[in-house]
Write an enzyme that holds these catalytic residues in place. Structure first.
Site, short mmCIF file in Angstrom:
data_model
loop_
_atom_site.label_atom_id
_atom_site.label_comp_id
_atom_site.label_asym_id
_atom_site.label_seq_id
_atom_site.Cartn_x
_atom_site.Cartn_y
_atom_site.Cartn_z
N SER A 177 0.85 -1.19 0.00
CA SER A 177 0.00 0.00 0.00
C SER A 177 0.88 1.24 0.00
O SER A 177 1.65 1.46 0.93
CB SER A 177 -0.89 0.03 1.24
OG SER A 177 -1.41 1.34 1.38
N HIS A 185 -1.28 -1.38 -4.22
CA HIS A 185 -2.54 -1.10 -3.52
C HIS A 185 -2.63 0.41 -3.30
O HIS A 185 -1.73 1.04 -2.74
CB HIS A 185 -2.56 -1.86 -2.20
CG HIS A 185 -3.86 -1.76 -1.45
ND1 HIS A 185 -4.95 -2.52 -1.77
CD2 HIS A 185 -4.22 -1.00 -0.41
CE1 HIS A 185 -5.95 -2.23 -0.93
NE2 HIS A 185 -5.53 -1.30 -0.10
N ASP A 232 -4.81 3.36 -1.78
CA ASP A 232 -5.85 3.66 -0.78
C ASP A 232 -6.42 5.05 -0.98
O ASP A 232 -5.75 6.05 -0.71
CB ASP A 232 -5.24 3.57 0.62
CG ASP A 232 -5.07 2.14 1.07
OD1 ASP A 232 -6.04 1.36 0.99
OD2 ASP A 232 -3.95 1.77 1.50
N MET A 284 -8.91 7.85 0.18
CA MET A 284 -9.67 8.30 1.36
C MET A 284 -10.19 9.71 1.11
O MET A 284 -9.47 10.56 0.58
CB MET A 284 -8.76 8.29 2.59
CG MET A 284 -8.13 6.93 2.86
SD MET A 284 -7.17 6.95 4.36
CE MET A 284 -6.50 5.28 4.33
N HIS A 297 -8.46 0.79 -3.73
CA HIS A 297 -9.34 0.55 -2.58
C HIS A 297 -10.02 1.87 -2.27
O HIS A 297 -9.40 2.77 -1.69
CB HIS A 297 -8.48 0.04 -1.42
CG HIS A 297 -9.22 -0.07 -0.12
ND1 HIS A 297 -8.59 -0.29 1.08
CD2 HIS A 297 -10.55 -0.01 0.16
CE1 HIS A 297 -9.49 -0.35 2.05
NE2 HIS A 297 -10.69 -0.17 1.52
N MET A 317 -12.20 4.23 -0.25
CA MET A 317 -12.83 4.50 1.05
C MET A 317 -13.51 5.85 0.89
O MET A 317 -13.06 6.87 1.42
CB MET A 317 -11.77 4.51 2.15
CG MET A 317 -11.25 3.12 2.47
SD MET A 317 -9.66 3.12 3.32
CE MET A 317 -8.56 3.12 1.90
N MET A 362 -11.09 -6.25 5.76
CA MET A 362 -10.30 -5.28 6.53
C MET A 362 -9.93 -5.90 7.88
O MET A 362 -10.80 -6.36 8.62
CB MET A 362 -11.10 -4.00 6.78
CG MET A 362 -11.39 -3.15 5.56
SD MET A 362 -9.95 -2.67 4.59
CE MET A 362 -9.02 -1.70 5.76
N GLY A 412 -8.79 3.90 7.32
CA GLY A 412 -8.50 5.32 7.50
C GLY A 412 -7.03 5.63 7.73
O GLY A 412 -6.58 6.71 7.40
N PHE A 413 -6.30 4.67 8.28
CA PHE A 413 -4.90 4.95 8.62
C PHE A 413 -4.04 3.71 8.43
O PHE A 413 -4.51 2.59 8.66
CB PHE A 413 -4.79 5.41 10.08
CG PHE A 413 -5.63 6.62 10.36
CD1 PHE A 413 -5.16 7.90 10.05
CD2 PHE A 413 -6.91 6.48 10.88
CE1 PHE A 413 -5.98 9.02 10.27
CE2 PHE A 413 -7.72 7.59 11.10
CZ PHE A 413 -7.24 8.86 10.80
N GLY A 414 -2.79 3.94 8.06
CA GLY A 414 -1.81 2.86 8.05
C GLY A 414 -1.26 2.66 9.46
O GLY A 414 -1.53 3.46 10.36
N GLY A 415 -0.51 1.59 9.63
CA GLY A 415 0.23 1.39 10.87
C GLY A 415 -0.59 0.97 12.07
O GLY A 415 -0.14 1.08 13.21
N ASP A 466 -6.37 -6.76 4.44
CA ASP A 466 -5.76 -5.42 4.45
C ASP A 466 -5.73 -4.87 5.88
O ASP A 466 -6.78 -4.65 6.49
CB ASP A 466 -6.61 -4.52 3.54
CG ASP A 466 -6.06 -3.10 3.39
OD1 ASP A 466 -5.02 -2.79 4.00
OD2 ASP A 466 -6.68 -2.32 2.65
N GLY A 467 -4.52 -4.62 6.37
CA GLY A 467 -4.36 -3.92 7.64
C GLY A 467 -3.54 -4.71 8.64
O GLY A 467 -3.89 -5.82 9.00
N GLY A 468 -2.43 -4.12 9.06
CA GLY A 468 -1.63 -4.73 10.12
C GLY A 468 -0.92 -6.02 9.73
O GLY A 468 -0.53 -6.80 10.59
N GLY A 498 1.36 -2.05 4.10
CA GLY A 498 1.81 -0.68 3.92
C GLY A 498 3.05 -0.40 4.75
O GLY A 498 4.18 -0.43 4.27
N SER A 499 2.82 -0.18 6.06
CA SER A 499 3.93 0.22 6.93
C SER A 499 5.00 -0.87 7.03
O SER A 499 6.18 -0.56 7.16
CB SER A 499 3.40 0.59 8.32
OG SER A 499 2.55 -0.41 8.82
C1 DX5 Z 1 -6.24 1.36 5.79
C2 DX5 Z 1 -5.76 0.98 4.41
C3 DX5 Z 1 -4.65 -0.01 4.38
C4 DX5 Z 1 -3.41 0.46 5.04
C5 DX5 Z 1 -2.61 -0.74 5.42
O1 DX5 Z 1 -7.39 2.11 5.67
O2 DX5 Z 1 -6.83 0.42 3.67
O3 DX5 Z 1 -4.37 -0.40 3.05
O4 DX5 Z 1 -2.63 1.27 4.25
O5 DX5 Z 1 -1.51 -0.25 6.11
P1 DX5 Z 1 -0.71 -1.14 7.16
O6 DX5 Z 1 -0.14 -2.29 6.40
O7 DX5 Z 1 0.31 -0.19 7.64
O8 DX5 Z 1 -1.69 -1.58 8.20
ZN ZN Z 2 -6.42 -0.54 1.66
#
Ligand code: DX5
Ligand code: ZN
Length: 219
Positions: free
Chosen positions: A9, A34, A36, A38, A67, A69, A138, A143-146, A176-178, A198-199
């Site tokens: 991402s 990917h 994102d 928003m 993706h 959002m 999800m 809404g946020f990475g990390g 997707d996420g974490g 992502g992170s």
């Molecule tokens: C969150 C995004 C994810 C996010 C994943 O809303 O949809 O794609 O970037 O980031 P990490 O891998 O850091 O959780």
């Molecule tokens: Zn995403």
């Protein structure tokens, strides 16, 4: 044998050097990019729109996995299709008419996906699975990475896998996420075949080292 796909991402990439980041992460082994989107309405954050997608299209030799959002969905879904997206996914609760949004994305020549937040059931799939190419689970609130991986996503992934098997259709199952090197195997064991990170990737100086380590976990 499952073909696993890793979809970094770019939410966690350096926005001042996005083209270079996309090229670097593809060179490091990314299967998809990917993207994102928003809108500061459906989620409390604001990222990038179709013009950025179009600008990055020429830097990407792999599919762009958008993706959304955003709310409403349809106009932006079309705009991203025209901007070079290969897959466009949206949250069913963000669309007034989910079936129509799916049809619209496919009519634009993209693959269509539905995204499920941590507290949302998969019920809607019963009625539209024939129009879905991708299910995105999800494992954080969007809404946020990390953020940290929410474990109930594993059970939902198992359930989605059963629905896909029963349908007999070729549907990708993405989470997707974490996702990190140390939990990607559990996500695969639950039935996922595509992994957003992502992170974990962009937060590390060596993208290839992370992607290789993820693939070793999946091997
Ligand atoms: C969150 C995004 C994810 C996010 C994943 O809303 O949809 O794609 O970037 O980031 P990490 O891998 O850091 O959780
Ligand atoms: Zn995403």
């Amino acid at each position: 044998m499952t073909t696993y796909r890793i979809a970094p991402s770019i939410l966690s990439a350096d926005f001042a050097r996005l083209g270079e980041e996309v090229r670097d992460v593809i060179a490091a082994g990314a299967d998809w990019i990917h993207f994102d989107v928003m809108d500061n309405h459906y989620v409390p954050n604001l990222t990038f729109g179709p013009m950025v997608c179009q600008a990055l299209r020429k830097h990407s030799t792999v599919p762009i996995d958008v993706h959304l959002m955003v709310q409403p969905v349809d106009a932006l879904a079309s705009a991203f299709a025209k901007a070079g997206a290969d897959l466009v996914s949206f949250h069913p609760d963000a669309s007034q008419h989910v079936d129509r949004s799916l049809q619209l994305i496919k009519a634009e020549g993209c693959q269509a996906g539905l995204v499920f937040n941590p507290a949302q059931p998969l019920d809607v799939l019963e009625w539209v699975l024939d129009k879905v190419d991708l299910i995105l689970i999800m494992s954080v609130n969007p809404g946020f990475g990390g953020q940290s991986f929410i474990d109930s996503a594993l059970r939902k992934t198992e359930r989605a896998r059963r629905l896909i098997e029963a349908s007999g259709r070729d549907i990708r199952l993405e989470v997707d996420g974490g996702i990190k090197v140390d939990n990607i195997r559990r996500v695969a064991d639950a039935g996922a075949d595509t992994f957003v990170a992502g992170s974990a990737i962009f937060g590390h100086p060596d993208y290839k080292a992370v992607i290789d380590a993820m693939r070793r976990q999946l091997a």
